[in-house]
Design a protein around this motif. Sequence first.
Motif, short mmCIF file in Angstrom:
data_model
loop_
_atom_site.label_atom_id
_atom_site.label_comp_id
_atom_site.label_asym_id
_atom_site.label_seq_id
_atom_site.Cartn_x
_atom_site.Cartn_y
_atom_site.Cartn_z
N ARG A 1 0.85 -1.19 0.00
CA ARG A 1 0.00 0.00 0.00
C ARG A 1 0.88 1.23 0.00
NH1 ARG A 1 -3.37 -2.35 4.73
NH2 ARG A 1 -1.60 -1.45 5.79
N PRO A 2 0.43 2.30 -0.63
CA PRO A 2 1.22 3.53 -0.60
C PRO A 2 1.34 4.04 0.84
CG PRO A 2 -0.69 3.76 -2.04
CD PRO A 2 -0.78 2.42 -1.40
N ALA A 3 2.41 4.68 1.14
CA ALA A 3 2.62 5.26 2.47
C ALA A 3 1.57 6.35 2.70
CB ALA A 3 4.01 5.85 2.57
N SER A 4 1.14 6.47 3.94
CA SER A 4 0.15 7.49 4.29
C SER A 4 0.74 8.87 4.06
CB SER A 4 -0.23 7.33 5.75
OG SER A 4 -1.08 8.37 6.15
N ARG A 5 -0.05 9.74 3.46
CA ARG A 5 0.42 11.09 3.17
C ARG A 5 -0.58 12.13 3.69
NH1 ARG A 5 4.87 11.99 0.49
NH2 ARG A 5 5.76 10.29 -0.66
N LEU A 6 -0.78 12.14 4.97
CA LEU A 6 -1.64 13.16 5.55
C LEU A 6 -0.88 14.47 5.62
CD1 LEU A 6 -3.33 11.33 8.54
CD2 LEU A 6 -4.32 11.94 6.34
N ARG A 7 -1.44 15.47 5.05
CA ARG A 7 -0.80 16.78 5.11
C ARG A 7 -1.21 17.45 6.41
NH1 ARG A 7 -2.44 17.22 -0.67
NH2 ARG A 7 -0.53 16.74 -1.82
N ARG A 8 -0.23 17.80 7.18
CA ARG A 8 -0.51 18.43 8.47
C ARG A 8 -1.32 19.69 8.30
NH1 ARG A 8 -0.18 18.41 13.58
NH2 ARG A 8 0.51 20.15 14.83
N SER A 9 -1.05 20.47 7.27
CA SER A 9 -1.78 21.72 7.08
C SER A 9 -3.26 21.45 6.83
CB SER A 9 -1.19 22.51 5.91
OG SER A 9 -1.28 21.75 4.71
N GLU A 10 -3.60 20.36 6.12
CA GLU A 10 -5.00 20.02 5.90
C GLU A 10 -5.67 19.60 7.20
OE1 GLU A 10 -5.37 17.11 2.84
OE2 GLU A 10 -4.35 18.37 1.36
N THR A 11 -4.97 18.82 8.00
CA THR A 11 -5.50 18.36 9.28
C THR A 11 -5.72 19.54 10.22
OG1 THR A 11 -4.30 16.31 9.03
CG2 THR A 11 -5.12 16.81 11.22
N VAL A 12 -4.76 20.42 10.31
CA VAL A 12 -4.88 21.58 11.19
C VAL A 12 -6.03 22.46 10.75
CG1 VAL A 12 -3.73 23.70 11.94
CG2 VAL A 12 -2.47 21.56 11.89
N SER A 13 -6.16 22.71 9.47
CA SER A 13 -7.23 23.60 9.02
C SER A 13 -8.60 22.97 9.27
CB SER A 13 -7.07 23.96 7.54
OG SER A 13 -7.16 22.81 6.74
N ARG A 14 -8.72 21.62 9.13
CA ARG A 14 -9.98 20.96 9.43
C ARG A 14 -10.30 21.08 10.91
NH1 ARG A 14 -9.29 15.29 7.86
NH2 ARG A 14 -7.64 15.96 6.51
N ASP A 15 -9.29 20.90 11.76
CA ASP A 15 -9.48 21.03 13.20
C ASP A 15 -9.86 22.46 13.57
OD1 ASP A 15 -8.86 18.36 13.45
OD2 ASP A 15 -6.82 18.71 14.19
N GLN A 16 -9.22 23.42 12.96
CA GLN A 16 -9.53 24.83 13.24
C GLN A 16 -10.94 25.17 12.79
OE1 GLN A 16 -6.28 26.68 11.13
NE2 GLN A 16 -4.98 26.77 12.95
#
Length: 121
Positions: free
Chosen positions: A15-30
């Motif tokens: 499987r491809p390595a996970s590529r969660l972008r921190r900036s996307e996660t932070v903006s969703r949380d914000q």
Amino acid sequence: MGKLAGRGLTSRLGRPASRLRRSETVSRDQERAASQPWRKWYSTAKWAALKKRVHQRDDWVCQQTGVLLIGKHPAPNSPVADHIEPHRGDPELFWDESNVQTVSKSWHDSEKQRQERRGDA
């Protein structure tokens, strides 16, 4: 994680390595925090004290199943402070100790969520 993970190559599991972008996660949380400011209440000392009082009042027993809650989070038999009537941001309901019960994590994560999705809770 394999040695190739993070280099754009697949892991040994294919499987491809996970590529969660921190900036996307932070903006969703914000975004979530901005739309639901009451979520911050869960990280206050006042909530921690209320939770502790409720767990002690209920003798560390799930009020829905009768299971003794001796586990540590995230164990299924760990205690969760559950709002009986959903507060939906209402501070009166959120902080009302009589509206909070001790339940098991397994009950809260399954049956309670099912009730809320159906609109029963």
